[in-house]
Write an enzyme that holds these catalytic residues in place. Structure first.
Site, PDB file in Angstrom:
ATOM      1  N   CYS A   5      -6.259  -2.563   1.805  1.00 29.94           N
ATOM      2  CA  CYS A   5      -6.583  -2.216   0.328  1.00 29.94           C
ATOM      3  C   CYS A   5      -7.612  -3.693  -0.256  1.00 29.94           C
ATOM      4  CB  CYS A   5      -5.171  -2.627  -0.622  1.00 29.94           C
ATOM      5  SG  CYS A   5      -4.218  -1.261  -0.118  1.00 29.94           S
TER       6      CYS A   5
ATOM      7  N   GLU B 235       2.318  -5.172  -2.570  1.00 31.47           N
ATOM      8  CA  GLU B 235       0.827  -5.267  -2.572  1.00 31.47           C
ATOM      9  C   GLU B 235       0.272  -3.696  -2.716  1.00 31.47           C
ATOM     10  OE1 GLU B 235      -2.348  -3.936  -1.224  1.00 31.47           O
ATOM     11  OE2 GLU B 235      -1.943  -4.995   0.629  1.00 31.47           O
TER      12      GLU B 235
ATOM     13  N   GLY C 298       2.618   5.588  -3.332  1.00 28.38           N
ATOM     14  CA  GLY C 298       3.108   7.127  -3.177  1.00 28.38           C
ATOM     15  C   GLY C 298       4.434   7.142  -2.690  1.00 28.38           C
TER      16      GLY C 298
ATOM     17  N   GLY D  60       0.794  -1.128  -0.053  1.00 25.86           N
ATOM     18  CA  GLY D  60       0.068   0.042   0.130  1.00 25.86           C
ATOM     19  C   GLY D  60       0.873   1.169  -0.106  1.00 25.86           C
TER      20      GLY D  60
END
Length: 460
Positions: free
Chosen positions: A235, A201, A182, A179
């Site tokens: 997620c 992931e 960014g 996750g």
């Protein structure tokens, strides 16, 4: 207190020295570490629950179920099954190759970097840590940890972007994160600098399609899955719902019914519903909602000061809507009406491959079609979130949602190198003589025999 950036290369070097010392390789030592991890999680469960509640407002029962209990169960089972997983393998080969002793050794890949996310800070920190234990790996971790000892075996790095950027500049033998699309350096391109194996992931849209199943039951199960961790769920929380157009209003009514049953006084002040992780995320989510062109049919209340946000249901959401722009990881329920299964499949396939595709249907032909005609890390029928309770199933993305298998043996395999070996006996030399130049006509014929092997008809 943040770890100083200048200390990070020394931390990596110390961990690498520990790995090279060989202390981590014996199986009894690895099993002991797994049992110790389970004991720590069990003994410190109150501190862990308190810490996560302060950060996320997450209910104690949810932490014990989804994080503490899962860490304990998987650590214990891993310790028990480790000897079987780690067995050296001897592949079946033709008789003439058997004297070469073909062997596959299970070798740990080396020193690991684990960057843990905030939404499930315990399970997504300690889960790869105990996987790396049984692979003989030692990991600094980026993230929030309730209680982790400082040692030569494990190091915790506290920090944010500068510390993460420096860690990713260093060479590691394997890198695991979830996750963090960014974060700087999380892309495979940056990890390619050192050719570091990566298990990643990232999520992607998780989807639902409802057909031929009782709507009331589907709504109840969807709502439960979406409410886990207030929607900030590893997620795998459903991001949007595809539903038959003529069933949309029935689904909305069912959601309202079960929401009122779950939270009779609403979720805003309920101790059973968590908070948004930060002011930044709260503002981002309220902005997405303010820009939707869909019809809000259940308006959740918001409290920015406490970072609280109730579930909101929006129907008649169209392609391109703000609620479909990005993975919301929260409690919005954008409902996209479709007129056919063909339209639903096209809608799914026009987007990035999801980490999980949830499909509600009793029709076996529909299920098989979704398996055959869509791509996702996993596909779950007639429930949400519960697939994570099956420890024998791999957890993985595909394409934009990530890659690399995890959970129990699947992560042991990910963190383990299959090291091939043969041991050629001197007695084999007469049989190897034909490989040495110059080659006689008979030798060439024998060496190239594979080129002329008969190929059976395909039958089509």
């Amino acid at each position: 207190m943040a770890t100083t950036v200048s200390a990070l290369p020394k931390i990596r070097d110390a961990l690498r020295a520990t790995f090279r010392s060989g202390i981590t390789r014996p199986l009894p030592w690895r099993q002991h570490q797994l049992y110790q991890l389970a004991r720590m999680a069990q003994n410190e469960r109150e501190l862990i629950c308190d810490a996560i509640n302060k950060d996320l407002g997450k209910p104690k029962t949810e932490v014990l179920m989804a994080e503490v209990g899962t860490v304990i169960e998987r650590a214990v089972k891993s310790a028990q099954q480790l000897p079987e997983w780690a067995k050296t393998e001897y592949p079946d080969v033709p008789d003439w190759q058997k004297p070469w002793k073909p062997t596959i050794y299970k070798a740990p890949k080396g020193t690991a970097l684990i960057i843990s996310p905030w939404n499930y800070p315990m399970i997504l920190t300690f889960q790869p840590l105990h996987w790396s234990n049984r692979g003989g790996l030692y990991c600094p971790l980026g993230g929030n940890c309730a209680k982790v000892p400082r040692s030569k075996l494990y190091r915790v790095v506290n920090g944010a972007v500068p510390e993460t950027s420096k860690l990713l500049e260093l060479q590691w033998d394997i890198f695991s994160t979830r996750g963090t699309a960014g974060l700087p350096g999380s892309s495979p391109a940056l990890r390619a600098k050192h050719l570091t194996p990566l298990t990643l992931e990232l999520g992607g849209k998780s989807l639902l399609y409802r057909l031929c199943i009782r709507i009331d039951l589907a709504a109840k199960r969807i709502l439960w899955g979406k409410c886990n961790n207030a929607g900030q769920a590893i997620c795998v929380a459903p991001d949007y719902i595809l539903v038959q157009r003529d069933k949309q209003d029935d689904l909305v009514k069912a959601f309202q019914k079960h929401y009122n049953a779950f939270f009779p006084e609403g979720a805003l002040d309920s101790p059973l519903f968590g908070s948004i992780v930060s002011d930044l995320h709260h503002k981002r989510l309220t902005s997405l909602l303010s820009r939707t062109k869909g019809e809000v049919v259940l308006q959740g209340r918001a409290d920015a000061a406490r970072k609280r946000l109730e579930p909101t249901i929006v129907k008649n959401v169209a392609n391109g809507d703000s609620l479909l722009e990005e993975k919301s990881l929260v409690r919005f329920y954008p409902i996209v009406p479709v007129d056919s299964l063909d339209e639903a499949v096209d809608f799914v396939n026009a987007r990035s491959h999801p980490l999980v595709l949830y499909a509600f249907s009793d029709n076996e032909s529909v299920k098989q079609r979704l398996v055959s005609e869509t791509q996702s890390g996993g596909i779950v029928f007639n429930d949400t979130f519960q697939q994570l309770a099956v420890h024998e199933l791999p957890f993985a993305g595909v394409g934009e949602s990530g890659y690399g298998n995890q959970v129990m043996k699947h992560t042991y395999d990910t963190f383990t190198q299959l090291r091939s070996s043969i041991d050629m006996p001197k007695e084999a030399e007469p049989y190897l003589a034909i490989r040495y130049p110059p080659h006689s006509e008979e030798a060439v014929k024998a060496l190239t025999a594979g080129v002329y092997a008969p190929i059976p008809p395909s039958g089509l």
